[in-house]
Design an enzyme around this catalytic site. Sequence first.
Site, PDB file in Angstrom:
ATOM      1  CG  LEU A  84     -55.651 -50.588 -57.156  1.00  0.00           C
ATOM      2  CD1 LEU A  84     -55.902 -50.097 -58.571  1.00  0.00           C
ATOM      3  CD2 LEU A  84     -56.070 -49.559 -56.143  1.00  0.00           C
ATOM      4  N   GLY A  85     -56.199 -54.949 -55.753  1.00  0.00           N
ATOM      5  CA  GLY A  85     -56.761 -56.282 -55.759  1.00  0.00           C
ATOM      6  C   GLY A  85     -55.757 -57.277 -56.307  1.00  0.00           C
ATOM      7  CD  GLU A 112     -56.448 -57.662 -59.737  1.00  0.00           C
ATOM      8  OE1 GLU A 112     -55.980 -58.807 -59.949  1.00  0.00           O
ATOM      9  OE2 GLU A 112     -55.711 -56.659 -59.704  1.00  0.00           O
ATOM     10  CG  HIS A 139     -50.374 -56.958 -66.223  1.00  0.00           C
ATOM     11  ND1 HIS A 139     -49.705 -57.405 -65.113  1.00  0.00           N
ATOM     12  CD2 HIS A 139     -51.535 -56.441 -65.769  1.00  0.00           C
ATOM     13  CE1 HIS A 139     -50.431 -57.168 -64.030  1.00  0.00           C
ATOM     14  NE2 HIS A 139     -51.550 -56.576 -64.410  1.00  0.00           N
ATOM     15  CD1 TRP A 155     -49.589 -53.021 -69.258  1.00  0.00           C
ATOM     16  CD2 TRP A 155     -47.995 -53.698 -67.870  1.00  0.00           C
ATOM     17  NE1 TRP A 155     -50.152 -53.159 -68.010  1.00  0.00           N
ATOM     18  CE2 TRP A 155     -49.192 -53.575 -67.137  1.00  0.00           C
ATOM     19  CE3 TRP A 155     -46.852 -54.113 -67.198  1.00  0.00           C
ATOM     20  CZ2 TRP A 155     -49.279 -53.853 -65.778  1.00  0.00           C
ATOM     21  CZ3 TRP A 155     -46.947 -54.386 -65.844  1.00  0.00           C
ATOM     22  CH2 TRP A 155     -48.151 -54.253 -65.158  1.00  0.00           C
TER      23      TRP A 155
END
Length: 172
Positions: free
Chosen positions: A112-113, A152, A161, A163
């Site tokens: 996605l990026g 992003e 992140h 997680w």
Amino acid sequence: HVVYKNASEQLSAARLQEQLQVLNEDYRTLNSDAGLVAATWQPLVADCEINFCLALQDPQGAPTTGITYTPTAVTVFSLGNEVKFTAQGGHDIWDATRYLNIWICDLSGFTLGYAQFPGGNASTDGVVLDFAYTGITGALTPYNKGRSGTHEIAHWLNLEHIWGNDGTSCAG
């Protein structure tokens, strides 16, 4: 910097404005779904006081819409930063001390990026988004809410992140 091979990749100014609106809503906590943040993280929700807008002057000081359109012979870009260089079919960076460079192109695979974290090479500083998941109108479901850009740019601002560094507990 919109780098396109065909008309479907040449996103309209209106779609790019939608993306900017999402960024501004998300980073100012004006998004209608801010209440959906998990209870664990609600105390940290804040207005970051960051506003995004298109540049009014290019690096040479000439008036601009803030959007560059670059036709390319490259069918799909990899994650190797080729899109950030005119000589490799992309568009050269604008001064990263004055602009947040966002390249929009067709990225390989289901990417996605991606973004460069602070402290990286100044010639590649910025964010790359896949055209298919940028903005809202015309973006592919379920990634048609402009949130790939929000995600992003958060990396570009040095956020990792939640997680990724503590297994899967989302508490790190």
